[in-house]
Motif scaffolding. Structure first.
Motif, PDB file in Angstrom:
ATOM      1  N   PRO A  47     -28.036 -30.664  12.402  1.00 45.45           N
ATOM      2  CA  PRO A  47     -28.096 -31.999  13.016  1.00 45.45           C
ATOM      3  C   PRO A  47     -26.783 -32.467  13.649  1.00 45.45           C
ATOM      4  O   PRO A  47     -26.809 -33.287  14.579  1.00 45.45           O
ATOM      5  CB  PRO A  47     -28.496 -32.913  11.849  1.00 45.45           C
ATOM      6  CG  PRO A  47     -29.231 -32.027  10.922  1.00 45.45           C
ATOM      7  CD  PRO A  47     -28.526 -30.714  11.012  1.00 45.45           C
ATOM      8  N   TYR A  48     -25.658 -31.957  13.169  1.00 42.80           N
ATOM      9  CA  TYR A  48     -24.395 -32.334  13.806  1.00 42.80           C
ATOM     10  C   TYR A  48     -24.328 -31.790  15.234  1.00 42.80           C
ATOM     11  O   TYR A  48     -23.872 -32.483  16.148  1.00 42.80           O
ATOM     12  CB  TYR A  48     -23.220 -31.808  12.983  1.00 42.80           C
ATOM     13  CG  TYR A  48     -21.874 -32.247  13.514  1.00 42.80           C
ATOM     14  CD1 TYR A  48     -21.489 -33.580  13.462  1.00 42.80           C
ATOM     15  CD2 TYR A  48     -21.003 -31.321  14.080  1.00 42.80           C
ATOM     16  CE1 TYR A  48     -20.259 -33.983  13.961  1.00 42.80           C
ATOM     17  CE2 TYR A  48     -19.775 -31.716  14.580  1.00 42.80           C
ATOM     18  CZ  TYR A  48     -19.407 -33.054  14.514  1.00 42.80           C
ATOM     19  OH  TYR A  48     -18.184 -33.452  15.016  1.00 42.80           O
ATOM     20  N   LEU A  49     -24.807 -30.569  15.422  1.00 42.68           N
ATOM     21  CA  LEU A  49     -24.909 -30.038  16.784  1.00 42.68           C
ATOM     22  C   LEU A  49     -25.897 -30.837  17.616  1.00 42.68           C
ATOM     23  O   LEU A  49     -25.705 -31.020  18.829  1.00 42.68           O
ATOM     24  CB  LEU A  49     -25.345 -28.575  16.745  1.00 42.68           C
ATOM     25  CG  LEU A  49     -24.256 -27.509  16.568  1.00 42.68           C
ATOM     26  CD1 LEU A  49     -24.876 -26.127  16.569  1.00 42.68           C
ATOM     27  CD2 LEU A  49     -23.187 -27.631  17.623  1.00 42.68           C
ATOM     28  N   ASP A  50     -26.967 -31.312  16.989  1.00 44.74           N
ATOM     29  CA  ASP A  50     -27.948 -32.138  17.700  1.00 44.74           C
ATOM     30  C   ASP A  50     -27.298 -33.425  18.224  1.00 44.74           C
ATOM     31  O   ASP A  50     -27.579 -33.858  19.352  1.00 44.74           O
ATOM     32  CB  ASP A  50     -29.114 -32.478  16.780  1.00 44.74           C
ATOM     33  CG  ASP A  50     -29.890 -31.242  16.344  1.00 44.74           C
ATOM     34  OD1 ASP A  50     -29.747 -30.193  17.005  1.00 44.74           O
ATOM     35  OD2 ASP A  50     -30.621 -31.328  15.342  1.00 44.74           O
ATOM     36  N   ILE A  51     -26.438 -34.030  17.409  1.00 49.59           N
ATOM     37  CA  ILE A  51     -25.754 -35.260  17.841  1.00 49.59           C
ATOM     38  C   ILE A  51     -24.921 -34.989  19.078  1.00 49.59           C
ATOM     39  O   ILE A  51     -24.928 -35.772  20.049  1.00 49.59           O
ATOM     40  CB  ILE A  51     -24.891 -35.817  16.700  1.00 49.59           C
ATOM     41  CG1 ILE A  51     -25.758 -36.286  15.539  1.00 49.59           C
ATOM     42  CG2 ILE A  51     -24.031 -36.980  17.195  1.00 49.59           C
ATOM     43  CD1 ILE A  51     -24.975 -36.722  14.318  1.00 49.59           C
ATOM     44  N   LEU A  52     -24.197 -33.874  19.087  1.00 47.44           N
ATOM     45  CA  LEU A  52     -23.332 -33.545  20.237  1.00 47.44           C
ATOM     46  C   LEU A  52     -24.164 -33.270  21.488  1.00 47.44           C
ATOM     47  O   LEU A  52     -23.803 -33.697  22.597  1.00 47.44           O
ATOM     48  CB  LEU A  52     -22.462 -32.340  19.895  1.00 47.44           C
ATOM     49  CG  LEU A  52     -21.459 -32.537  18.752  1.00 47.44           C
ATOM     50  CD1 LEU A  52     -20.692 -31.253  18.481  1.00 47.44           C
ATOM     51  CD2 LEU A  52     -20.488 -33.671  19.082  1.00 47.44           C
ATOM     52  N   GLY A  53     -25.282 -32.562  21.328  1.00 53.20           N
ATOM     53  CA  GLY A  53     -26.131 -32.291  22.491  1.00 53.20           C
ATOM     54  C   GLY A  53     -26.745 -33.556  23.058  1.00 53.20           C
ATOM     55  O   GLY A  53     -26.788 -33.750  24.286  1.00 53.20           O
ATOM     56  N   VAL A  54     -27.219 -34.438  22.185  1.00 55.50           N
ATOM     57  CA  VAL A  54     -27.785 -35.708  22.644  1.00 55.50           C
ATOM     58  C   VAL A  54     -26.711 -36.575  23.296  1.00 55.50           C
ATOM     59  O   VAL A  54     -26.971 -37.248  24.308  1.00 55.50           O
ATOM     60  CB  VAL A  54     -28.452 -36.444  21.467  1.00 55.50           C
ATOM     61  CG1 VAL A  54     -28.828 -37.863  21.858  1.00 55.50           C
ATOM     62  CG2 VAL A  54     -29.683 -35.699  21.000  1.00 55.50           C
ATOM     63  N   ALA A  55     -25.501 -36.556  22.753  1.00 59.74           N
ATOM     64  CA  ALA A  55     -24.412 -37.353  23.331  1.00 59.74           C
ATOM     65  C   ALA A  55     -24.076 -36.876  24.747  1.00 59.74           C
ATOM     66  O   ALA A  55     -23.837 -37.687  25.651  1.00 59.74           O
ATOM     67  CB  ALA A  55     -23.180 -37.275  22.435  1.00 59.74           C
ATOM     68  N   GLU A  56     -24.077 -35.565  24.939  1.00 60.65           N
ATOM     69  CA  GLU A  56     -23.796 -35.034  26.285  1.00 60.65           C
ATOM     70  C   GLU A  56     -24.855 -35.485  27.278  1.00 60.65           C
ATOM     71  O   GLU A  56     -24.547 -35.917  28.396  1.00 60.65           O
ATOM     72  CB  GLU A  56     -23.724 -33.506  26.216  1.00 60.65           C
ATOM     73  CG  GLU A  56     -23.339 -32.854  27.530  1.00 60.65           C
ATOM     74  CD  GLU A  56     -23.255 -31.341  27.425  1.00 60.65           C
ATOM     75  OE1 GLU A  56     -23.082 -30.687  28.481  1.00 60.65           O
ATOM     76  OE2 GLU A  56     -23.383 -30.809  26.299  1.00 60.65           O
ATOM     77  N   GLY A  57     -26.120 -35.382  26.885  1.00 55.01           N
ATOM     78  CA  GLY A  57     -27.183 -35.831  27.781  1.00 55.01           C
ATOM     79  C   GLY A  57     -27.152 -37.323  28.016  1.00 55.01           C
ATOM     80  O   GLY A  57     -27.428 -37.793  29.131  1.00 55.01           O
ATOM     81  N   CYS A  58     -26.819 -38.101  26.986  1.00 56.30           N
ATOM     82  CA  CYS A  58     -26.738 -39.560  27.125  1.00 56.30           C
ATOM     83  C   CYS A  58     -25.675 -39.954  28.142  1.00 56.30           C
ATOM     84  O   CYS A  58     -25.900 -40.828  28.987  1.00 56.30           O
ATOM     85  CB  CYS A  58     -26.450 -40.183  25.762  1.00 56.30           C
ATOM     86  SG  CYS A  58     -26.185 -41.963  25.799  1.00 56.30           S
ATOM     87  N   ILE A  59     -24.519 -39.305  28.086  1.00 54.18           N
ATOM     88  CA  ILE A  59     -23.439 -39.615  29.029  1.00 54.18           C
ATOM     89  C   ILE A  59     -23.877 -39.331  30.459  1.00 54.18           C
ATOM     90  O   ILE A  59     -23.643 -40.135  31.380  1.00 54.18           O
ATOM     91  CB  ILE A  59     -22.179 -38.812  28.667  1.00 54.18           C
ATOM     92  CG1 ILE A  59     -21.603 -39.291  27.332  1.00 54.18           C
ATOM     93  CG2 ILE A  59     -21.122 -38.936  29.762  1.00 54.18           C
ATOM     94  CD1 ILE A  59     -20.479 -38.425  26.804  1.00 54.18           C
ATOM     95  N   LEU A  60     -24.535 -38.204  30.673  1.00 57.99           N
ATOM     96  CA  LEU A  60     -24.968 -37.849  32.027  1.00 57.99           C
ATOM     97  C   LEU A  60     -26.001 -38.836  32.560  1.00 57.99           C
ATOM     98  O   LEU A  60     -25.942 -39.243  33.733  1.00 57.99           O
ATOM     99  CB  LEU A  60     -25.543 -36.433  32.024  1.00 57.99           C
ATOM    100  CG  LEU A  60     -24.544 -35.295  31.761  1.00 57.99           C
ATOM    101  CD1 LEU A  60     -25.261 -33.961  31.693  1.00 57.99           C
ATOM    102  CD2 LEU A  60     -23.466 -35.261  32.829  1.00 57.99           C
ATOM    103  N   MET A  61     -26.944 -39.248  31.719  1.00 62.49           N
ATOM    104  CA  MET A  61     -27.971 -40.188  32.178  1.00 62.49           C
ATOM    105  C   MET A  61     -27.388 -41.570  32.456  1.00 62.49           C
ATOM    106  O   MET A  61     -27.793 -42.241  33.417  1.00 62.49           O
ATOM    107  CB  MET A  61     -29.096 -40.276  31.150  1.00 62.49           C
ATOM    108  CG  MET A  61     -30.042 -39.098  31.216  1.00 62.49           C
ATOM    109  SD  MET A  61     -31.568 -39.355  30.262  1.00 62.49           S
ATOM    110  CE  MET A  61     -30.933 -39.122  28.616  1.00 62.49           C
TER     111      MET A  61
END
Length: 372
Positions: free
Chosen positions: A232-246
């Protein structure tokens, strides 16, 4: 508290995912290609958050020794599904960035082919990684059920490293490459700086991706002994990257959205003011007409009613009446014939009323004298 001293990363990832989903949910005024792509990315984002919530309920993010045995298999199954879906949350928003750039810059054919070629090649890497999450183990069930015998898993760390590195390169490329072209647009300098800054903030996704690459090795070491805790820690980082782009793809639309909301609010305020003015004018007209009718009823046959005492002012005052005009200040206590005050007080309307009465005998005597 250290990074790996958190008791439950699943609950943290659940809250973080829904918070970032709320941040990325911008309303749209006029729908374009970038808006439709962003809406599709939001749908993938929503599916990812739902999956993370379900996985955390089965113990994903906890130390595997603390997870009930009956929940281990569902938790690992959700882990495989989440990992294969989540990587699209930071890959698809690149299309939204490109669509936004096309609406702003109107690039030529070569630049358009370059932009979309880079984005599509990135999606090809993401697709390969997404399939790998299922096919890394033989049989496939061994990916979530470790009790299956005669099974092997091929940990293709190189593919994960390459995909994340290529995604980080595209993040920084689309953040800084368009800035010189944006600064040459025929727009006010303030607007050009705002648009360039908004798109340049996508470089923060590059920072997140580089950090993710830096901790890959450590996470793979933990996964060798604990299959549920670090994911889940990797999940947080992946979601954060997508959130920034959107968010960066949506920021240029906030200008029209702000002007649209401002226009609606201003129009609503003006309509309310107009209704109040109309109501006030109608009330003033009614009060003026009512006062005149009441005063007129004070005379009967050229005489005052008995209620009017001697020496008092008659019921019908021979004075001008003042109409209160909205947005124009006037002092009603000022004497109406003071011309200086009238010039200062604003626009005022006066009405003079004269009343005369003759006795019937006086009129007949005048008729006889005139020979009628």
């Amino acid at each position: 508290m250290g990074l790996w001293e958190v008791e439950d990363w699943g609950a943290v990832a659940d809250r973080a995912c829904w918070a970032m989903f709320a941040v990325t949910s911008f309303p749209r005024v006029e729908a374009g290609l970038d808006d439709y792509i962003t809406l599709f990315c939001l749908a993938v984002f929503l599916a990812t958050c739902i999956l993370i919530t379900l996985g955390s309920q089965y113990g994903l993010g906890k130390i595997i020794a603390t997870v009930p045995p009956e929940n281990v298999v569902p938790a690992l199954k959700y882990n495989v599904i989440i990992s294969s879906v989540l990587i699209w949350t930071f890959s698809l928003p690149k299309f939204a960035i490109i669509s936004t750039l096309e609406r702003i810059l109107s690039p030529g054919i070569k630049t358009t082919v370059l932009f979309w070629g880079l984005a599509i090649s990135s999606q090809a890497c993401i697709l390969a990684t997404s399939i790998w999450w299922y096919k890394q183990c033989d049989p496939v069930e061994y990916g979530w059920d470790r009790s299956v015998s005669d099974s092997t898993c091929a940990i293709m760390a190189d593919l994960g490293y390459f995909t994340s590195a290529y995604s980080a390169f595209l993040d920084v490329f689309f953040a800084f490459y368009p800035i010189p072209f944006i600064m040459r647009l025929n727009m006010p300098l303030k607007t050009r700086i705002a648009v360039a800054t908004a798109l340049g903030l996508s470089a923060l996704a590059f920072v997140v991706s580089i950090y993710k690459l830096a901790i890959f090795g450590e996470i793979f070491e933990i996964l060798a002994t604990d299959f549920t805790y670090p994911v889940p820690y990797l999940d947080i980082l992946g979601v954060a990257e997508g959130c920034i782009l959107m968010v960066c793809a949506s920021l240029p639309t906030l200008g029209p959205l702000y002007r649209y909301a401002k226009t609606k609010i201003t129009t609503y305020g003006d309509s309310r003011g107009t209704r109040q003015i109309t109501s006030s004018s109608g009330n003033n007209h009614f009060e003026s007409h009512h006062s005149q009718s009441t005063a007129a009823r004070g005379f009967k046959g050229g005489r005052k009613f008995d209620s009017d005492a001697e020496g008092q002012e008659p019921s019908l005052h021979l004075r001008p009446s003042f109409d209160a005009i909205p947005l124009v200040s006037s002092d009603k206590n000022t004497h109406p014939f003071d011309r200086n005050d009238l010039e200062v007080g604003g626009i005022q309307r006066t009405m003079e009323v004269s009343v005369s009465s003759h006795s019937l005998s006086g009129i007949r005597s005048q008729e006889r004298a005139g020979g009628f």
